[in-house]
Design an enzyme around this catalytic site. Structure first.
Site, PDB file in Angstrom:
ATOM      1  N   VAL A   1       1.126  -5.499   3.460  1.00 41.65           N
ATOM      2  CA  VAL A   1       0.296  -6.475   4.158  1.00 41.65           C
ATOM      3  C   VAL A   1       0.955  -7.834   3.953  1.00 41.65           C
ATOM      4  CG1 VAL A   1      -1.993  -7.491   4.382  1.00 41.65           C
ATOM      5  CG2 VAL A   1      -1.766  -5.099   3.679  1.00 41.65           C
TER       6      VAL A   1
ATOM      7  N   ASP B   1     -13.282   4.532  -0.163  1.00 47.70           N
ATOM      8  CA  ASP B   1     -12.368   4.022  -1.200  1.00 47.70           C
ATOM      9  C   ASP B   1     -12.804   2.620  -1.634  1.00 47.70           C
ATOM     10  OD1 ASP B   1     -10.279   4.271  -2.992  1.00 47.70           O
ATOM     11  OD2 ASP B   1      -8.730   3.628  -1.580  1.00 47.70           O
TER      12      ASP B   1
ATOM     13  N   LYS C   1      -1.249  -6.008   8.529  1.00 46.64           N
ATOM     14  CA  LYS C   1      -1.076  -4.764   7.775  1.00 46.64           C
ATOM     15  C   LYS C   1      -0.091  -3.904   8.551  1.00 46.64           C
ATOM     16  CE  LYS C   1      -3.572  -0.981   5.555  1.00 46.64           C
ATOM     17  NZ  LYS C   1      -4.839  -0.569   4.963  1.00 46.64           N
TER      18      LYS C   1
ATOM     19  N   GLY D   1       0.836  -1.194   0.000  1.00 47.70           N
ATOM     20  CA  GLY D   1       0.000   0.000   0.000  1.00 47.70           C
ATOM     21  C   GLY D   1       0.865   1.236   0.000  1.00 47.70           C
ATOM     22  N   ALA D   2       0.217   2.368   0.116  1.00 46.84           N
ATOM     23  CA  ALA D   2       0.948   3.621   0.045  1.00 46.84           C
ATOM     24  C   ALA D   2       1.921   3.763   1.223  1.00 46.84           C
ATOM     25  CB  ALA D   2      -0.036   4.778   0.027  1.00 46.84           C
TER      26      ALA D   2
END
Ligand code: ATP
Ligand code: MG
Length: 466
Positions: free
Chosen positions: A23, A130, A38, A18-19
């Site tokens: 994960v 999102d 995560k 992810g940004a």
């Protein structure tokens, strides 16, 4: 990779990037229990810390069968670790055939599950902000699970609702009133994203790069024209529902109760008997663009996620000698706190350590296939195919390649190819960054280029298609 992040637990696979972190799948040596961890790095920024706490807090509230559950959290000086229910069935985009979509029976089943999850969130005053196929995962039993509350927020507290004003989400899925940066109601904006997801499921493509009247695709939709793809692929009932969900006017847009009353939603569909093989449909490049919108939302255009391609090189030391029992299912934890220690060291492990861990479990996805060639030939052919297709490739280690390109919308796309020895050589493709449906499109093209290597006699280890 492969290190014990707490004693008795091993990281065995990177599930996603992810940004702000990764994960990873962690499996308990003894109990066979799996959790997705995560890992979100602190960066010293106060706003960032507050955002992380908010994500944790919202995730903690959620207790629903179609939402990823959180078992607990740990933190140290570098990161927060969210211990999440492991969704072993991959992501929604994996089930979407580019330009085709999926069996309407399944689209309806999954859309109903999505509505149940979203309805649960709304009842608790939570907006996800999102919703997209990359954030919709599957468990072992093919149940849809909403994930990633990184942009979620509370829009109702003690019965008092507030308008939202942040412009955040992902361009193709974002509602027009969000894009316009106007104060807006939370619920219709999430409903809009669900409508775009439904189009993707039924037609295998996204309707527009963003809901802006500057774009001809969106403009023609606002003029109620549905003669062009993807809308001309839809039947009358689904189109009728979508006209109410993708209503540019948020105040007249269908809510969940109305959606649930619609004939498309209520109709009894039957499961398609046999799904054909990948149809390898390809379209010519389309030089348009979208990017992920920022949470801060000040500037829509300036933001894009950081490049992840150089990350986790050493962590990609995956196990390359996975035993054949690797696909047995494993349990989810009952009481994570009994199994965890307070400190979570995050040291790197070697490939040999990893191969000793008895639990090697792959997330089940369809973007993989067995090849008949040996590793050297597979690597040579993979590199050649990438060159032919104009993809950049970088060797991460002997078993892993990072591939980057721009998709047909001219957006950045990055994915990983791992060569895994699982009773034969398996080429496993995983999205790192970018749009899931476009990733699937690239996978299909690469597979076609590697056609003479593909071992058609071997089914890759994956979930039977729902
Ligand atoms: P981004 O902000 O870029 O969307 P993120 O940092 O918010 O990413 P998530 O979306 O939560 O992170 O996770 C990234 C990816 O990791 C997911 O798309 C999915 O592939 C994988 N993943 C996340 N949670 C799980 C889980 N519980 N089980 C299995 N895989 C998961
Ligand atoms: Mg995400």
């Amino acid at each position: 990779m492969g290190s014990a992040f707490i004693e008795g637990w091993n990281f065995v696979e990177v599930l996603g990037e992810g940004a702000y972190g990764e994960v990873k799948l962690a499996v308990n040596d003894v109990t066979n229990t799996a959790v997705a961890v995560k890992i979100i790095r602190w960066n010293g920024d106060k706003q960032r810390s507050a955002d992380i706490r908010k994500e944790v807090c919202i995730q903690k509230i959620c207790n629903h069968d179609n939402i990823i559950r959180m078992y607990g959290t740990r933190e140290d000086a570098t990161s927060v670790y969210m211990l999440l229910e492991y969704a072993s069935g991959g992501e929604l985009f994996d089930r979407i055939e580019p330009d085709v979509g999926m069996d309407p029976f399944n689209a309806q089943r999954l859309f109903r599950q999505l509505m149940d999850a979203v309805s649960y969130l709304f009842d608790r005053g939570i907006a996800h902000r999102d919703l997209k196929p990359e954030n919709l995962l599957f468990d072992d039993y093919d149940n849809l699970k909403v994930a990633d509350f990184g942009l979620a927020t509370i829009f109702r507290r003690q019965g008092v609702e507030r308008d939202l004003d942040k412009c955040c989400g992902t361009y193709p899925y974002v509602a027009p009133e969000v894009l316009a940066k106007r104060p807006h109601k939370a619920q219709p904006a999430d409903i809009w994203s669900c409508g775009v997801i439904l189009v993707a499921m039924l037609a295998g493509e996204l309707p527009w790069d963003q809901p802006s009247v500057d774009l001809v695709e969106y403009k023609s939709w606002t003029e109620r024209k549905s003669t062009k793809p993807p809308f001309n692929k839809l039947d009358i009932l689904s189109l009728s529902l979508l006209k109410h969900i993708l209503d540019p006017n948020a105040s007249t847009r269908f809510g969940i109760a109305e959606i649930k009353e619609h004939r498309w939603y209520k109709q009894r569909l039957t499961k398609a008997l046999i799904r054909g093989k990948s149809q390898n449909n390809q379209s010519s490049p389309d030089p348009k663009r979208f990017r992920t919108l920022p949470e801060s939302g000040e500037s829509v255009i300036s933001y894009s996620q950081p490049d992840m391609t150089s990350r986790s090189d050493s962590r990609e030391e995956m196990n390359h000698n996975i035993s054949s029992d690797h696909l047995a299912s494993f349990s989810q934890p009952i009481d994570i706190d009994n199994m965890l220690l307070s400190q979570i060291p995050c040291t790197q492990g070697s490939s040999s350590q990893l191969s000793q861990t008895k639990m090697q479990r792959l997330v089940k996805r369809m973007t993989r296939f067995y090849v008949t060639a040996d590793r050297d030939q597979a690597v040579d052919d993979l590199i050649r195919a990438c060159i032919q297709l104009g993809y950049n490739q970088k060797k991460i280690n002997a078993y892993t390649f990072s591939i980057t390109t721009t998709d047909r919308r001219n957006s950045y796309l990055a994915f990983r190819v791992s060569l895994l020895d699982i009773d034969g050589l398996l080429l496993d493709f995983r999205l790192s960054k970018g749009d899931g449906i476009e990733f699937k499109r690239c996978f299909t093209k690469l597979k076609l280029h590697l056609d003479c290597l593909v071992n058609d006699d071997r089914e890759p280890p994956m979930l039977s298609q729902c």
